[in-house]
Design an enzyme around this catalytic site. Sequence first.
Site, PDB file in Angstrom:
ATOM      1  N   HIS A 275     -11.591  11.586   1.422  1.00  0.00           N
ATOM      2  CA  HIS A 275     -11.982  10.306   1.912  1.00  0.00           C
ATOM      3  C   HIS A 275     -11.853  10.095   3.293  1.00  0.00           C
ATOM      4  O   HIS A 275     -12.586   9.146   3.869  1.00  0.00           O
ATOM      5  CB  HIS A 275     -10.872   9.407   1.205  1.00  0.00           C
ATOM      6  CG  HIS A 275     -10.927   7.928   1.420  1.00  0.00           C
ATOM      7  ND1 HIS A 275     -11.842   7.054   1.405  1.00  0.00           N
ATOM      8  CD2 HIS A 275      -9.821   7.390   2.165  1.00  0.00           C
ATOM      9  CE1 HIS A 275     -11.525   5.974   1.681  1.00  0.00           C
ATOM     10  NE2 HIS A 275     -10.307   5.975   2.132  1.00  0.00           N
TER      11      HIS A 275
ATOM     12  N   HIS B 247      -8.559  11.298  -1.208  1.00  0.00           N
ATOM     13  CA  HIS B 247      -7.826   9.953  -1.891  1.00  0.00           C
ATOM     14  C   HIS B 247      -7.711  10.091  -3.345  1.00  0.00           C
ATOM     15  O   HIS B 247      -8.574  10.775  -3.899  1.00  0.00           O
ATOM     16  CB  HIS B 247      -8.739   8.716  -1.677  1.00  0.00           C
ATOM     17  CG  HIS B 247      -8.465   7.350  -1.920  1.00  0.00           C
ATOM     18  ND1 HIS B 247      -7.960   6.983  -3.233  1.00  0.00           N
ATOM     19  CD2 HIS B 247      -8.103   6.299  -1.076  1.00  0.00           C
ATOM     20  CE1 HIS B 247      -7.252   5.756  -2.959  1.00  0.00           C
ATOM     21  NE2 HIS B 247      -7.669   5.260  -1.740  1.00  0.00           N
TER      22      HIS B 247
ATOM     23  N   PHE C  29       0.882  -1.242  -0.035  1.00  0.00           N
ATOM     24  CA  PHE C  29      -0.138  -0.015   0.030  1.00  0.00           C
ATOM     25  C   PHE C  29       0.744   1.254   0.004  1.00  0.00           C
ATOM     26  O   PHE C  29       2.202   1.220   0.373  1.00  0.00           O
ATOM     27  CB  PHE C  29      -0.926  -0.006   1.209  1.00  0.00           C
ATOM     28  CG  PHE C  29      -2.326  -0.116   0.795  1.00  0.00           C
ATOM     29  CD1 PHE C  29      -2.798  -1.084  -0.195  1.00  0.00           C
ATOM     30  CD2 PHE C  29      -3.371   0.398   1.596  1.00  0.00           C
ATOM     31  CE1 PHE C  29      -4.112  -1.360  -0.383  1.00  0.00           C
ATOM     32  CE2 PHE C  29      -4.782  -0.004   1.317  1.00  0.00           C
ATOM     33  CZ  PHE C  29      -5.155  -0.851   0.439  1.00  0.00           C
TER      34      PHE C  29
ATOM     35  N   ARG D 177      -2.868   9.929   6.494  1.00  0.00           N
ATOM     36  CA  ARG D 177      -2.989   8.585   6.806  1.00  0.00           C
ATOM     37  C   ARG D 177      -2.443   7.559   6.053  1.00  0.00           C
ATOM     38  O   ARG D 177      -2.808   7.774   4.623  1.00  0.00           O
ATOM     39  CB  ARG D 177      -4.651   8.244   7.020  1.00  0.00           C
ATOM     40  CG  ARG D 177      -4.754   6.786   7.475  1.00  0.00           C
ATOM     41  CD  ARG D 177      -6.329   6.816   7.903  1.00  0.00           C
ATOM     42  NE  ARG D 177      -7.090   6.723   6.464  1.00  0.00           N
ATOM     43  CZ  ARG D 177      -7.185   5.774   5.781  1.00  0.00           C
ATOM     44  NH1 ARG D 177      -6.523   4.608   6.044  1.00  0.00           N
ATOM     45  NH2 ARG D 177      -8.151   5.823   4.746  1.00  0.00           N
TER      46      ARG D 177
ATOM     47  N   GLN E  59      -7.993  13.908   4.176  1.00  0.00           N
ATOM     48  CA  GLN E  59      -7.246  13.219   3.106  1.00  0.00           C
ATOM     49  C   GLN E  59      -8.155  13.176   2.064  1.00  0.00           C
ATOM     50  O   GLN E  59      -9.279  12.750   1.918  1.00  0.00           O
ATOM     51  CB  GLN E  59      -7.060  11.850   3.662  1.00  0.00           C
ATOM     52  CG  GLN E  59      -6.402  10.847   2.694  1.00  0.00           C
ATOM     53  CD  GLN E  59      -5.787   9.649   3.158  1.00  0.00           C
ATOM     54  OE1 GLN E  59      -6.459   8.547   3.127  1.00  0.00           O
ATOM     55  NE2 GLN E  59      -4.397   9.706   3.706  1.00  0.00           N
TER      56      GLN E  59
ATOM     57  N   LEU F 228     -14.893   5.423  -4.156  1.00  0.00           N
ATOM     58  CA  LEU F 228     -13.743   5.007  -4.081  1.00  0.00           C
ATOM     59  C   LEU F 228     -13.178   4.170  -5.069  1.00  0.00           C
ATOM     60  O   LEU F 228     -13.972   2.939  -5.253  1.00  0.00           O
ATOM     61  CB  LEU F 228     -13.344   4.482  -2.560  1.00  0.00           C
ATOM     62  CG  LEU F 228     -11.817   4.087  -2.270  1.00  0.00           C
ATOM     63  CD1 LEU F 228     -10.903   5.095  -2.348  1.00  0.00           C
ATOM     64  CD2 LEU F 228     -11.729   3.271  -0.987  1.00  0.00           C
TER      65      LEU F 228
ATOM     66  N   GLU G 276      -7.235   1.706  -3.260  1.00  0.00           N
ATOM     67  CA  GLU G 276      -5.715   1.751  -3.363  1.00  0.00           C
ATOM     68  C   GLU G 276      -5.042   0.264  -3.915  1.00  0.00           C
ATOM     69  O   GLU G 276      -4.039   0.294  -4.306  1.00  0.00           O
ATOM     70  CB  GLU G 276      -5.203   2.272  -2.154  1.00  0.00           C
ATOM     71  CG  GLU G 276      -3.685   2.761  -2.190  1.00  0.00           C
ATOM     72  CD  GLU G 276      -3.078   3.256  -1.226  1.00  0.00           C
ATOM     73  OE1 GLU G 276      -2.101   3.261  -0.593  1.00  0.00           O
ATOM     74  OE2 GLU G 276      -3.755   4.479  -0.821  1.00  0.00           O
TER      75      GLU G 276
ATOM     76  N   ARG H  61      -0.659   9.467  -0.525  1.00  0.00           N
ATOM     77  CA  ARG H  61      -2.100   9.823  -0.865  1.00  0.00           C
ATOM     78  C   ARG H  61      -2.012  11.208  -1.438  1.00  0.00           C
ATOM     79  O   ARG H  61      -2.561  11.590  -2.325  1.00  0.00           O
ATOM     80  CB  ARG H  61      -3.164   9.441  -0.008  1.00  0.00           C
ATOM     81  CG  ARG H  61      -3.306   7.932  -0.133  1.00  0.00           C
ATOM     82  CD  ARG H  61      -4.359   7.440   0.782  1.00  0.00           C
ATOM     83  NE  ARG H  61      -4.732   6.239   0.695  1.00  0.00           N
ATOM     84  CZ  ARG H  61      -5.832   5.392   1.421  1.00  0.00           C
ATOM     85  NH1 ARG H  61      -6.518   6.250   2.387  1.00  0.00           N
ATOM     86  NH2 ARG H  61      -5.959   4.158   1.334  1.00  0.00           N
TER      87      ARG H  61
END
Length: 596
Positions: A367, A249, A133, A401, A247, A269, A272, A303
């Site tokens: 997000h 995304h 990730f 994050r 955040q 979404l 990821e 991100r």
Amino acid sequence: MSQRDGMAGSDTPDYAEIDVAVLVVGAGAAGARTAIELAERGVDDVLVLGKRSHGDAHTTWARGGINGALGARDPEDDWTIHAADTLKEGHFVNDPGKVEAVAKQMPERLRELDEWGMDYSRTDDGEIDQRYFGAQSFRRTAFAGDHTGESLLDTLIDRAQALGIPYREDVMITKLVADGDRVHGAVGFDMDTGEFLLFNAGQVVLAAGGYAAIYGRHTSRDDENNGDGPALAYDAGAELMDMEFVQFHPTGMAVDESDPEWEPWSGRLVTEAVRGEGGRLYNTDGERFMERYSPEQMELDARDVVARAITQEVAEGRGTANGGVYLDISHREAAFIRERLPRMYERFQDLGVDLATDPVEVAPTAHYGMGGVAVDAHGETDIRGLFAIGETMAGVHGANRLGGNSLAETVAYGVLAGKRIADRVDGPGSVPETCIERVVEPQLADLDRLADSEGEHDVDVVFEELQTLTWEHAGLLRDGESLATGLDALEELRRKAGDMRIGPITSRSFERAIDIGFMLTAAEAVLRGADERTESRGAHYRTDYPETDDTWQRNVHYRRAALGGMTTHVEPTGTPSEAVRAALDEGHELEYHQLE
């Protein structure tokens, strides 16, 4: 449950009273794991409340994975490196103690979930599999295909049901009952019947999600993540923290919003995990543009970095007609995509797109709120007996994050809060008569008057105007002038919110009117914090202050003033442990090109 009649001649409607030792507000992973911990420690007087049907919590929308340094793929990984990655991604305004508390626990929490039957994807030798990730030094994101959140919540619900934990669905909490020092319960209503409810609770846990849905383009449903938890805590006298850090995304769905088939998917979404399994980003010139922005980490950089890169490409005319770029994983085998990304594959197939052959359009979308309620090492606020965990709390994620850390935080802090509460539970709460008179009865009267209001403004219009305001004035790119304009516009929206046309208590418009109240608090905090933080750090980017300022390695706190209005102050961050400092000094970094 008992029934209490409103006082004769007063404006207070009738309401039901429920006595319970521990009230858990929120039925996602954080709330469920707290209740499980309490039950396993012998606390049986617990009630979990959900705004939706049982099992229909926002946790199910977290698809890509959950972090923990198991070392299944990369044995050199350990919890100190997990903590170091989290601090680096958070640009060192995280609370190091909270970061370490999560990272240390997670190998045990992942194995525990395995014992409880979670449907993990597996390596060839049967171990819990782990994938890359963004911005993580090693493959530490455990997963269940691309439906990890759904599998996690199913596992926790099965465990909670086996333990006989009481649950009540379709209940919305509108106010906490607190006296400035401690919490005594909560007021709300049954969304199906319209019945008003008072919960007399000795301990209250807010596990009610975050505030990303205050933005017009976001990954939540509109009736989730409206800031319920932070706003309830703030109203009760608790401090908020880090609310300016939101955040965005990089990969929300970018769609033609005039097409009725695609419009409902705007901003949803695209996990990821697509990039974690090798997905690549291209602009309309066919260029794999992350080579210019991040040649070492490419699509799996942090991100905020990827989101701003996409925004830049679109701004410079290399974006799609729908304001996005292309995400392409067609170089992978179709069987691999169907196995590793089954939900994504099915979603786009239903919309007429084959992930195995075609790219999809993506653009940044709100997000996750890194901020939330300021809490101690156990998740307790400065209002005794009031806890906030999961996305409702602040401290773990700092300025940005790591993907996979949100689900990790829910189960880790569910355990920590549950342990602390179990040590002090002493029976059901009892709301003092002074709180009945000053808090409960006025709130119930206000709710009663709100129903069937014949105001000037449409609820949905005010709701959408608020989302548009935050997107335009506190989005990916911010500046002082726009933030000040946003704060002025917010006051006008407050006026409109006080004069809306609202249906009965069981109507969607009534629920949305309550949501608007929560959203106004969250939006004000985001705007004020972003205005005060005169630097760029992580997800907070000021075009008029584009550099990171070391003097701003501090946290912005928000408190409700005694005479009304929101006040702010800053506090210094803590210091990581010696073990984590050593991991930071070792300079671990993602080696993206292993995926090529």
